[in-house]
Design an enzyme around this catalytic site. Structure first.
Site, PDB file in Angstrom:
ATOM      1  N   HIS A  55       0.841  -1.188   0.000  1.00  0.00           N
ATOM      2  CA  HIS A  55       0.000   0.000   0.000  1.00  0.00           C
ATOM      3  C   HIS A  55       0.883   1.248   0.000  1.00  0.00           C
ATOM      4  O   HIS A  55       2.103   1.156   0.167  1.00  0.00           O
ATOM      5  CB  HIS A  55      -0.967   0.004   1.204  1.00  0.00           C
ATOM      6  CG  HIS A  55      -0.332   0.016   2.547  1.00  0.00           C
ATOM      7  ND1 HIS A  55      -0.432  -1.022   3.454  1.00  0.00           N
ATOM      8  CD2 HIS A  55       0.427   0.954   3.156  1.00  0.00           C
ATOM      9  CE1 HIS A  55       0.228  -0.711   4.550  1.00  0.00           C
ATOM     10  NE2 HIS A  55       0.765   0.470   4.398  1.00  0.00           N
TER      11      HIS A  55
HETATM   12  P1  TYD Z   1      -2.230  -2.275   7.620  1.00  0.00           P
HETATM   13  O1  TYD Z   1      -1.487  -1.008   7.847  1.00  0.00           O
HETATM   14  O2  TYD Z   1      -3.256  -2.304   6.532  1.00  0.00           O
HETATM   15  O3  TYD Z   1      -1.164  -3.408   7.440  1.00  0.00           O
HETATM   16  P2  TYD Z   1      -0.835  -4.354   6.184  1.00  0.00           P
HETATM   17  O4  TYD Z   1      -1.004  -3.541   4.929  1.00  0.00           O
HETATM   18  O5  TYD Z   1       0.577  -4.789   6.444  1.00  0.00           O
HETATM   19  O6  TYD Z   1      -1.808  -5.500   6.294  1.00  0.00           O
HETATM   20  O7  TYD Z   1      -2.931  -2.684   8.980  1.00  0.00           O
HETATM   21  C1  TYD Z   1      -3.760  -3.843   9.075  1.00  0.00           C
HETATM   22  C2  TYD Z   1      -4.944  -3.520   9.939  1.00  0.00           C
HETATM   23  O8  TYD Z   1      -4.501  -3.202  11.271  1.00  0.00           O
HETATM   24  C3  TYD Z   1      -5.731  -2.310   9.475  1.00  0.00           C
HETATM   25  O9  TYD Z   1      -6.764  -2.672   8.602  1.00  0.00           O
HETATM   26  C4  TYD Z   1      -6.261  -1.721  10.756  1.00  0.00           C
HETATM   27  C5  TYD Z   1      -5.266  -2.141  11.811  1.00  0.00           C
HETATM   28  N1  TYD Z   1      -4.359  -1.037  12.240  1.00  0.00           N
HETATM   29  C6  TYD Z   1      -4.761  -0.219  13.273  1.00  0.00           C
HETATM   30  O10 TYD Z   1      -5.862  -0.369  13.834  1.00  0.00           O
HETATM   31  N2  TYD Z   1      -3.921   0.780  13.697  1.00  0.00           N
HETATM   32  C7  TYD Z   1      -2.716   0.983  13.111  1.00  0.00           C
HETATM   33  O11 TYD Z   1      -1.969   1.917  13.535  1.00  0.00           O
HETATM   34  C8  TYD Z   1      -2.317   0.150  12.026  1.00  0.00           C
HETATM   35  C9  TYD Z   1      -0.981   0.353  11.344  1.00  0.00           C
HETATM   36  C10 TYD Z   1      -3.158  -0.853  11.622  1.00  0.00           C
END
Ligand code: TYD
Length: 138
Positions: A55
């Site tokens: 992303h």
């Molecule tokens: P995400 O940043 O989408 O990680 P990846 O792309 O590696 O899967 O995070 C995954 C999920 O975690 C996101 O949908 C919501 C939760 N999240 C939070 O609640 N707070 C945060 O600070 C982060 C980074 C993620």
């Protein structure tokens, strides 16, 4: 920044307080890294050899450290890709906003520590690569 390029990423070596009983590394707002820290999060229990995180962020700036173990960060500005291998708890990667990024090759038991310039905001994410290219071209 839509104009950010992969060459705006910097590897930053943090000061290490070395002691026989163990080392200490500190990160201060706007001192070792060029932003105020609004949020800290960490990835752990990532299966060895796997990856995640395809992303981009419109505004968020990040500083990423392999607090334990190692992994690769692949950054992509729509034209050029660069791979950074992080494997030391006192060396991190500064990433400006507006870059596509993926994390890969996690060693088992590794911890990816992220210092972030804003609180969590789903609206700041671009999760589709074609939409990212559109974002870059505006
Ligand atoms: P995400 O940043 O989408 O990680 P990846 O792309 O590696 O899967 O995070 C995954 C999920 O975690 C996101 O949908 C919501 C939760 N999240 C939070 O609640 N707070 C945060 O600070 C982060 C980074 C993620």
């Amino acid at each position: 920044m839509r104009q950010s390029s992969v060459y705006d990423c910097n590897i930053i070596e943090l000061p290490k307080n070395h002691q026989l009983c163990g080392n200490i590394t500190a990160v201060n707002n706007c001192k070792e890294i060029p932003f105020d820290i609004q949020r800290v999060y960490f990835l752990y229990d990532v299966p060895g050899g796997s990856g995640r995180g395809g992303h981009a962020h419109k505004e968020l700036r990040q500083f990423i450290i392999a607090a334990s173990g190692s992994f690769d960060i692949i950054v992509d500005d729509g034209n050029v890709k660069r791979t950074f291998h992080l494997a030391r708890p006192y060396i991190g990667l500064y990433m400006p906003s507006g870059l596509w990024r993926e994390l890969d090759n996690f060693s088992s038991g590794s911890i990816c520590l992220v210092l972030a310039s804003t609180v969590y905001n789903e609206q700041d994410y671009i999760r589709d690569y074609d939409k990212y290219l559109e974002f870059k071209s505006i």
